[in-house]
Design a protein around this motif. Structure first.
Motif, PDB file in Angstrom:
ATOM      1  N   ASN A   1       0.792  -1.230   0.000  1.00 11.60           N
ATOM      2  CA  ASN A   1       0.000   0.000   0.000  1.00 11.60           C
ATOM      3  C   ASN A   1       0.820   1.274   0.000  1.00 11.60           C
ATOM      4  O   ASN A   1       0.367   2.314   0.465  1.00 11.60           O
ATOM      5  CB  ASN A   1      -0.930   0.005   1.219  1.00 11.60           C
ATOM      6  CG  ASN A   1      -1.988  -1.070   1.109  1.00 11.60           C
ATOM      7  OD1 ASN A   1      -2.431  -1.391   0.014  1.00 11.60           O
ATOM      8  ND2 ASN A   1      -2.374  -1.634   2.228  1.00 11.60           N
ATOM      9  N   ILE A   2       2.047   1.216  -0.513  1.00 14.29           N
ATOM     10  CA  ILE A   2       2.829   2.442  -0.639  1.00 14.29           C
ATOM     11  C   ILE A   2       2.932   2.800  -2.109  1.00 14.29           C
ATOM     12  O   ILE A   2       2.521   2.037  -2.985  1.00 14.29           O
ATOM     13  CB  ILE A   2       4.226   2.311   0.012  1.00 14.29           C
ATOM     14  CG1 ILE A   2       5.064   1.247  -0.677  1.00 14.29           C
ATOM     15  CG2 ILE A   2       4.102   2.012   1.498  1.00 14.29           C
ATOM     16  CD1 ILE A   2       6.497   1.185  -0.163  1.00 14.29           C
TER      17      ILE A   2
ATOM     18  N   LYS B   1       8.213   1.900  -3.865  1.00 11.03           N
ATOM     19  CA  LYS B   1       8.442   0.451  -3.896  1.00 11.03           C
ATOM     20  C   LYS B   1       9.697   0.147  -4.714  1.00 11.03           C
ATOM     21  O   LYS B   1      10.524  -0.679  -4.322  1.00 11.03           O
ATOM     22  CB  LYS B   1       7.265  -0.282  -4.539  1.00 11.03           C
ATOM     23  CG  LYS B   1       6.061  -0.432  -3.701  1.00 11.03           C
ATOM     24  CD  LYS B   1       5.016  -1.204  -4.492  1.00 11.03           C
ATOM     25  CE  LYS B   1       3.658  -1.059  -3.885  1.00 11.03           C
ATOM     26  NZ  LYS B   1       2.625  -1.733  -4.658  1.00 11.03           N
ATOM     27  N   THR B   2       9.816   0.829  -5.838  1.00 15.23           N
ATOM     28  CA  THR B   2      10.963   0.625  -6.715  1.00 15.23           C
ATOM     29  C   THR B   2      12.258   1.032  -6.020  1.00 15.23           C
ATOM     30  O   THR B   2      13.237   0.285  -6.043  1.00 15.23           O
ATOM     31  CB  THR B   2      10.780   1.424  -8.021  1.00 15.23           C
ATOM     32  OG1 THR B   2       9.537   1.046  -8.624  1.00 15.23           O
ATOM     33  CG2 THR B   2      11.910   1.169  -8.986  1.00 15.23           C
TER      34      THR B   2
ATOM     35  N   THR C   1      -2.152   5.480   3.620  1.00 17.02           N
ATOM     36  CA  THR C   1      -0.836   5.419   2.993  1.00 17.02           C
ATOM     37  C   THR C   1       0.244   5.746   4.014  1.00 17.02           C
ATOM     38  O   THR C   1       1.249   5.042   4.122  1.00 17.02           O
ATOM     39  CB  THR C   1      -0.760   6.406   1.809  1.00 17.02           C
ATOM     40  OG1 THR C   1      -1.817   6.126   0.896  1.00 17.02           O
ATOM     41  CG2 THR C   1       0.567   6.293   1.091  1.00 17.02           C
ATOM     42  N   LEU C   2       0.019   6.799   4.785  1.00 18.65           N
ATOM     43  CA  LEU C   2       0.992   7.187   5.801  1.00 18.65           C
ATOM     44  C   LEU C   2       1.153   6.092   6.854  1.00 18.65           C
ATOM     45  O   LEU C   2       2.262   5.777   7.280  1.00 18.65           O
ATOM     46  CB  LEU C   2       0.572   8.501   6.460  1.00 18.65           C
ATOM     47  CG  LEU C   2       1.536   9.077   7.478  1.00 18.65           C
ATOM     48  CD1 LEU C   2       2.897   9.359   6.849  1.00 18.65           C
ATOM     49  CD2 LEU C   2       0.968  10.343   8.085  1.00 18.65           C
TER      50      LEU C   2
ATOM     51  N   LEU D   1       5.802  -0.099   7.777  1.00 18.22           N
ATOM     52  CA  LEU D   1       6.976  -0.666   7.123  1.00 18.22           C
ATOM     53  C   LEU D   1       8.273  -0.171   7.759  1.00 18.22           C
ATOM     54  O   LEU D   1       9.233  -0.938   7.912  1.00 18.22           O
ATOM     55  CB  LEU D   1       6.958  -0.342   5.631  1.00 18.22           C
ATOM     56  CG  LEU D   1       5.888  -1.061   4.821  1.00 18.22           C
ATOM     57  CD1 LEU D   1       5.837  -0.507   3.405  1.00 18.22           C
ATOM     58  CD2 LEU D   1       6.134  -2.545   4.807  1.00 18.22           C
ATOM     59  N   ALA D   2       8.312   1.099   8.137  1.00 17.87           N
ATOM     60  CA  ALA D   2       9.510   1.651   8.765  1.00 17.87           C
ATOM     61  C   ALA D   2       9.787   0.978  10.106  1.00 17.87           C
ATOM     62  O   ALA D   2      10.937   0.637  10.417  1.00 17.87           O
ATOM     63  CB  ALA D   2       9.352   3.162   8.946  1.00 17.87           C
TER      64      ALA D   2
END
Length: 160
Positions: A4-5, A10-11, A91-92, A98-99
């Motif tokens: 969901n980012i 992502k890349t 999104t945030l 993830l962080a």
């Protein structure tokens, strides 16, 4: 895991992760560094990395608490223009999730590398240290991405 980012992020995250792992593995294993010299270097680096990642983790938690009490959080309840299927707040949330996972996984790999370092298995140390450095660099990327959010919030708060 990076579902969901934003696609461009992502890349960046994927390419940097794989590139770091490959480059570190090649430099450690195939350039035939003397193991006794690199062992001490790895131990010192891991010690400093644990401190850095702990600071990152503190930054993430402090950032969440600041966002929670700011006016900016209300503005994030809109549809995300880059991800039409979710709101900006979601999104945030995904970036923070993830962080935090990345910080925790980095700490776990720190301890794995330290354990395997004592076993003196060069191949496994090279592999684990390479993966550890991949996650370690990801922490820098997440800090950068989250700081962009805070700079935008700063501008919005100043306007209102």
């Amino acid at each position: 895991m990076l579902g969901n980012i934003y696609d461009e992020d992502k890349t960046k995250i994927s390419i940097s992760f794989v590139l770091i792992i490959v480059l570190v593995f090649i430099s450690i294993f195939y350039l035939n560094f003397e193991y006794s010299k690199i062992e001490k270097l790895i131990e010192n680096f891991i010690s400093n990395a644990i401190t850095f990642v702990s600071i990152c983790f503190g930054f993430y938690l402090t950032a969440l608490s600041i966002l929670f009490s700011s006016k900016y959080i209300k503005l994030l309840n809109n549809e995300d223009p880059k991800k039409k299927t979710q709101k900006q707040i979601h999104t945030l949330k995904e970036y923070f999730r993830l962080a935090i996972y990345c910080a925790l996984i980095t700490i776990i790999f720190c301890f794995l590398v330290l354990i395997v370092l004592k076993l003196k298995n060069e191949i496994i140390v090279s592999i684990l240290f390479s993966v550890f450095l991949g996650f370690f660099i990801e922490n820098f990327i997440f800090i950068f991405l989250l700081l962009k959010v805070f700079l935008n919030a700063l501008i919005i708060q100043a306007i209102k």
